[in-house]
Design a protein around this motif. Structure first.
Motif, PDB file in Angstrom:
ATOM      1  N   ASP A  78       1.743 -27.621 -25.886  1.00  0.00           N
ATOM      2  CA  ASP A  78       1.157 -27.462 -27.216  1.00  0.00           C
ATOM      3  C   ASP A  78       1.754 -26.236 -27.900  1.00  0.00           C
ATOM      4  O   ASP A  78       1.990 -26.254 -29.122  1.00  0.00           O
ATOM      5  CB  ASP A  78      -0.362 -27.294 -27.118  1.00  0.00           C
ATOM      6  CG  ASP A  78      -1.075 -28.583 -26.718  1.00  0.00           C
ATOM      7  OD1 ASP A  78      -0.408 -29.631 -26.641  1.00  0.00           O
ATOM      8  OD2 ASP A  78      -2.294 -28.519 -26.487  1.00  0.00           O
ATOM      9  N   GLU A  79       1.977 -25.179 -27.133  1.00  0.00           N
ATOM     10  CA  GLU A  79       2.518 -23.945 -27.704  1.00  0.00           C
ATOM     11  C   GLU A  79       3.921 -24.166 -28.267  1.00  0.00           C
ATOM     12  O   GLU A  79       4.250 -23.681 -29.362  1.00  0.00           O
ATOM     13  CB  GLU A  79       2.550 -22.837 -26.639  1.00  0.00           C
ATOM     14  CG  GLU A  79       1.184 -22.342 -26.201  1.00  0.00           C
ATOM     15  CD  GLU A  79       0.459 -23.306 -25.275  1.00  0.00           C
ATOM     16  OE1 GLU A  79      -0.768 -23.151 -25.127  1.00  0.00           O
ATOM     17  OE2 GLU A  79       1.111 -24.225 -24.712  1.00  0.00           O
ATOM     18  N   GLN A  80       4.736 -24.915 -27.524  1.00  0.00           N
ATOM     19  CA  GLN A  80       6.079 -25.229 -28.020  1.00  0.00           C
ATOM     20  C   GLN A  80       5.994 -26.055 -29.299  1.00  0.00           C
ATOM     21  O   GLN A  80       6.735 -25.822 -30.262  1.00  0.00           O
ATOM     22  CB  GLN A  80       6.867 -26.009 -26.962  1.00  0.00           C
ATOM     23  CG  GLN A  80       8.288 -26.365 -27.399  1.00  0.00           C
ATOM     24  CD  GLN A  80       8.846 -27.593 -26.687  1.00  0.00           C
ATOM     25  OE1 GLN A  80       8.091 -28.503 -26.326  1.00  0.00           O
ATOM     26  NE2 GLN A  80      10.151 -27.623 -26.483  1.00  0.00           N
ATOM     27  N   ALA A  81       5.086 -27.020 -29.323  1.00  0.00           N
ATOM     28  CA  ALA A  81       4.934 -27.897 -30.483  1.00  0.00           C
ATOM     29  C   ALA A  81       4.516 -27.106 -31.721  1.00  0.00           C
ATOM     30  O   ALA A  81       5.059 -27.309 -32.813  1.00  0.00           O
ATOM     31  CB  ALA A  81       3.913 -28.985 -30.179  1.00  0.00           C
ATOM     32  N   VAL A  82       3.550 -26.211 -31.565  1.00  0.00           N
ATOM     33  CA  VAL A  82       3.086 -25.405 -32.699  1.00  0.00           C
ATOM     34  C   VAL A  82       4.212 -24.506 -33.198  1.00  0.00           C
ATOM     35  O   VAL A  82       4.438 -24.389 -34.411  1.00  0.00           O
ATOM     36  CB  VAL A  82       1.854 -24.569 -32.304  1.00  0.00           C
ATOM     37  CG1 VAL A  82       1.511 -23.562 -33.407  1.00  0.00           C
ATOM     38  CG2 VAL A  82       0.666 -25.479 -32.039  1.00  0.00           C
ATOM     39  N   ALA A  83       4.936 -23.873 -32.282  1.00  0.00           N
ATOM     40  CA  ALA A  83       6.029 -22.993 -32.676  1.00  0.00           C
ATOM     41  C   ALA A  83       7.104 -23.757 -33.450  1.00  0.00           C
ATOM     42  O   ALA A  83       7.631 -23.262 -34.461  1.00  0.00           O
ATOM     43  CB  ALA A  83       6.639 -22.331 -31.440  1.00  0.00           C
ATOM     44  N   THR A  84       7.426 -24.958 -32.994  1.00  0.00           N
ATOM     45  CA  THR A  84       8.423 -25.780 -33.692  1.00  0.00           C
ATOM     46  C   THR A  84       7.930 -26.163 -35.081  1.00  0.00           C
ATOM     47  O   THR A  84       8.670 -26.048 -36.073  1.00  0.00           O
ATOM     48  CB  THR A  84       8.726 -27.053 -32.883  1.00  0.00           C
ATOM     49  OG1 THR A  84       9.256 -26.690 -31.613  1.00  0.00           O
ATOM     50  CG2 THR A  84       9.729 -27.927 -33.614  1.00  0.00           C
ATOM     51  N   ALA A  85       6.690 -26.607 -35.168  1.00  0.00           N
ATOM     52  CA  ALA A  85       6.135 -27.027 -36.452  1.00  0.00           C
ATOM     53  C   ALA A  85       6.110 -25.875 -37.440  1.00  0.00           C
ATOM     54  O   ALA A  85       6.444 -26.041 -38.631  1.00  0.00           O
ATOM     55  CB  ALA A  85       4.729 -27.583 -36.250  1.00  0.00           C
ATOM     56  N   VAL A  86       5.721 -24.707 -36.984  1.00  0.00           N
ATOM     57  CA  VAL A  86       5.657 -23.540 -37.861  1.00  0.00           C
ATOM     58  C   VAL A  86       7.038 -23.190 -38.404  1.00  0.00           C
ATOM     59  O   VAL A  86       7.187 -22.799 -39.571  1.00  0.00           O
ATOM     60  CB  VAL A  86       5.032 -22.345 -37.117  1.00  0.00           C
ATOM     61  CG1 VAL A  86       5.222 -21.046 -37.903  1.00  0.00           C
ATOM     62  CG2 VAL A  86       3.546 -22.587 -36.872  1.00  0.00           C
ATOM     63  N   ARG A  87       8.073 -23.344 -37.596  1.00  0.00           N
ATOM     64  CA  ARG A  87       9.438 -23.072 -38.073  1.00  0.00           C
ATOM     65  C   ARG A  87       9.807 -23.978 -39.239  1.00  0.00           C
ATOM     66  O   ARG A  87      10.453 -23.534 -40.199  1.00  0.00           O
ATOM     67  CB  ARG A  87      10.448 -23.259 -36.944  1.00  0.00           C
ATOM     68  CG  ARG A  87      10.419 -22.204 -35.859  1.00  0.00           C
ATOM     69  CD  ARG A  87      11.631 -22.344 -34.954  1.00  0.00           C
ATOM     70  NE  ARG A  87      12.861 -21.984 -35.663  1.00  0.00           N
ATOM     71  CZ  ARG A  87      14.091 -22.147 -35.150  1.00  0.00           C
ATOM     72  NH1 ARG A  87      14.244 -22.706 -33.949  1.00  0.00           N
ATOM     73  NH2 ARG A  87      15.160 -21.796 -35.844  1.00  0.00           N
ATOM     74  N   PHE A  88       9.401 -25.245 -39.172  1.00  0.00           N
ATOM     75  CA  PHE A  88       9.745 -26.165 -40.255  1.00  0.00           C
ATOM     76  C   PHE A  88       9.025 -25.805 -41.555  1.00  0.00           C
ATOM     77  O   PHE A  88       9.557 -26.013 -42.641  1.00  0.00           O
ATOM     78  CB  PHE A  88       9.456 -27.609 -39.842  1.00  0.00           C
ATOM     79  CG  PHE A  88      10.550 -28.223 -39.023  1.00  0.00           C
ATOM     80  CD1 PHE A  88      11.641 -28.810 -39.640  1.00  0.00           C
ATOM     81  CD2 PHE A  88      10.522 -28.183 -37.635  1.00  0.00           C
ATOM     82  CE1 PHE A  88      12.680 -29.349 -38.902  1.00  0.00           C
ATOM     83  CE2 PHE A  88      11.547 -28.714 -36.880  1.00  0.00           C
ATOM     84  CZ  PHE A  88      12.635 -29.310 -37.509  1.00  0.00           C
ATOM     85  N   VAL A 104       4.988 -31.945 -41.026  1.00  0.00           N
ATOM     86  CA  VAL A 104       5.911 -32.365 -39.980  1.00  0.00           C
ATOM     87  C   VAL A 104       5.463 -33.720 -39.451  1.00  0.00           C
ATOM     88  O   VAL A 104       4.277 -34.052 -39.510  1.00  0.00           O
ATOM     89  CB  VAL A 104       5.989 -31.353 -38.816  1.00  0.00           C
ATOM     90  CG1 VAL A 104       6.539 -30.024 -39.304  1.00  0.00           C
ATOM     91  CG2 VAL A 104       4.624 -31.156 -38.166  1.00  0.00           C
ATOM     92  N   LYS A 105       6.418 -34.501 -38.949  1.00  0.00           N
ATOM     93  CA  LYS A 105       6.098 -35.835 -38.432  1.00  0.00           C
ATOM     94  C   LYS A 105       6.373 -35.895 -36.943  1.00  0.00           C
ATOM     95  O   LYS A 105       7.438 -35.472 -36.484  1.00  0.00           O
ATOM     96  CB  LYS A 105       6.888 -36.916 -39.157  1.00  0.00           C
ATOM     97  CG  LYS A 105       6.536 -38.339 -38.680  1.00  0.00           C
ATOM     98  CD  LYS A 105       7.058 -39.395 -39.623  1.00  0.00           C
ATOM     99  CE  LYS A 105       8.533 -39.647 -39.477  1.00  0.00           C
ATOM    100  NZ  LYS A 105       8.906 -40.221 -38.147  1.00  0.00           N
ATOM    101  N   LEU A 106       5.384 -36.427 -36.196  1.00  0.00           N
ATOM    102  CA  LEU A 106       5.498 -36.616 -34.756  1.00  0.00           C
ATOM    103  C   LEU A 106       5.350 -38.093 -34.430  1.00  0.00           C
ATOM    104  O   LEU A 106       4.465 -38.760 -34.972  1.00  0.00           O
ATOM    105  CB  LEU A 106       4.417 -35.842 -34.000  1.00  0.00           C
ATOM    106  CG  LEU A 106       4.690 -34.380 -33.658  1.00  0.00           C
ATOM    107  CD1 LEU A 106       4.653 -33.522 -34.908  1.00  0.00           C
ATOM    108  CD2 LEU A 106       3.676 -33.876 -32.641  1.00  0.00           C
ATOM    109  N   GLU A 107       6.193 -38.584 -33.531  1.00  0.00           N
ATOM    110  CA  GLU A 107       6.124 -39.973 -33.117  1.00  0.00           C
ATOM    111  C   GLU A 107       5.224 -40.133 -31.899  1.00  0.00           C
ATOM    112  O   GLU A 107       5.188 -39.272 -31.022  1.00  0.00           O
ATOM    113  CB  GLU A 107       7.518 -40.495 -32.772  1.00  0.00           C
ATOM    114  CG  GLU A 107       8.464 -40.586 -33.951  1.00  0.00           C
ATOM    115  CD  GLU A 107       9.792 -41.201 -33.567  1.00  0.00           C
ATOM    116  OE1 GLU A 107       9.939 -41.643 -32.408  1.00  0.00           O
ATOM    117  OE2 GLU A 107      10.695 -41.239 -34.425  1.00  0.00           O
TER     118      GLU A 107
END
Length: 281
Positions: free
Chosen positions: A95-105, A114-117
């Motif tokens: 979850d931490e990786q996902a949040v960090a990635t989303a915040v960058r976008f 952001v869109k997740l499949e």
């Protein structure tokens, strides 16, 4: 100038049964075209891995590549709602990786969402975590290209009883996890229609009936894609032929010596010409 399309506006369009128009864009030029056409949503899709970067699949694209594409699109958009795909591998670990990635976008590329499949347990946890962090999430169920191998390839979903049941459960679960918009890809319209009454968020279809709106890949719909396209694609223009003809005409004139002509250059004073010659001496 048209007002910026917000999440509230998308919900309003759904409530009023006003079709939502979404298209992909991958750079400033295609973003400007989408903006001029006054589409409601622009998706910086990881399909750019194939149509722009030349990869064999979407799985090859990196976060940095997607951030570059998304930032270029953002600079070309004034009113449409911009959604960025998060690439495969950038949210799967935790979850931490996902949040960090989303915040960058959001911070680096200026994406509105952001869109997740996917709609499995791990994906639902990621959607929940990102939404809890304050980032708008667009879900994507049905055919999910990032994990198409696990689905048996790039093929329609929801065509059997088991597949339709899985699709319905995932669609509702993604909504309950906190997604604000849902993309449904390659699912029979009748199956989608059966689930739509239970979905209170805007639903964008691609090969999935009418839903609340539609999305297509820019290069597919304007005729820039070479070879066979998916059954749900309709070509609305033949830009590829027009561009190829234009480049061929340019090449012919260069080879014939007719381009450039005098009108394509700049004039100089006799003194400037003399000065240039004198410099050689």
């Amino acid at each position: 100038m048209r007002a910026h399309v917000t999440l509230h506006r998308l919900a309003e369009m759904k409530a009023q049964r006003e079709p939502i128009v979404m298209v992909t864009a991958y750079d400033h030029a295609t973003a400007r075209i989408a903006e001029r056409a006054e589409v409601d949503m622009v998706l910086v899709g990881d399909s750019g891995a194939q149509v722009v970067l030349g990869h064999a699949s979407t799985a090859a694209v990196t976060v940095d590549e997607m951030l570059m594409l998304a930032a270029a699109v953002r600079r070309g958009i004034r009113s449409a709602f911009v959604v960025a795909d998060v690439p495969f591998g950038s949210t799967e670990v935790s979850d931490e990786q996902a949040v960090a990635t989303a915040v960058r976008f959001v911070k680096e590329a200026g994406a509105d969402a952001v869109k997740l499949e996917g709609g499995g347990p791990a994906r639902l946890a990621r959607i929940r975590a990102i939404a809890d962090a304050g980032v708008v999430v667009v879900g994507h169920v049905g055919l999910t290209p990032q994990t198409a191998v696990a689905l048996g390839g790039l093929r329609a979903q929801g065509r059997t009883a088991d597949s339709a049941e899985r699709f319905a459960r995932e669609a509702l679960a993604v909504q309950d996890a906190g997604a604000s918009v849902l993309v449904i890809e390659a699912v029979p319209a009748e199956v989608v229609d059966a689930v739509l009454p239970a979905l209170h968020i805007p639903v964008i279809g691609i090969g999935a009936g009418r839903a609340d709106g539609q999305v297509l890949v820019m290069h597919d719909l304007v005729g820039l894609t070479e070879g066979r396209t998916a059954v749900f694609v309709k070509r609305f223009a033949d830009a590829g032929t027009v561009m190829a003809d234009g480049v061929a005409a340019y090449a012919a004139e260069v080879r014939a010596g007719t381009f450039p002509a005098a009108e394509h250059g700049y004039s100089a004073t006799p003194a400037a010409v003399a000065a240039a010659r004198a410099a050689l001496d």
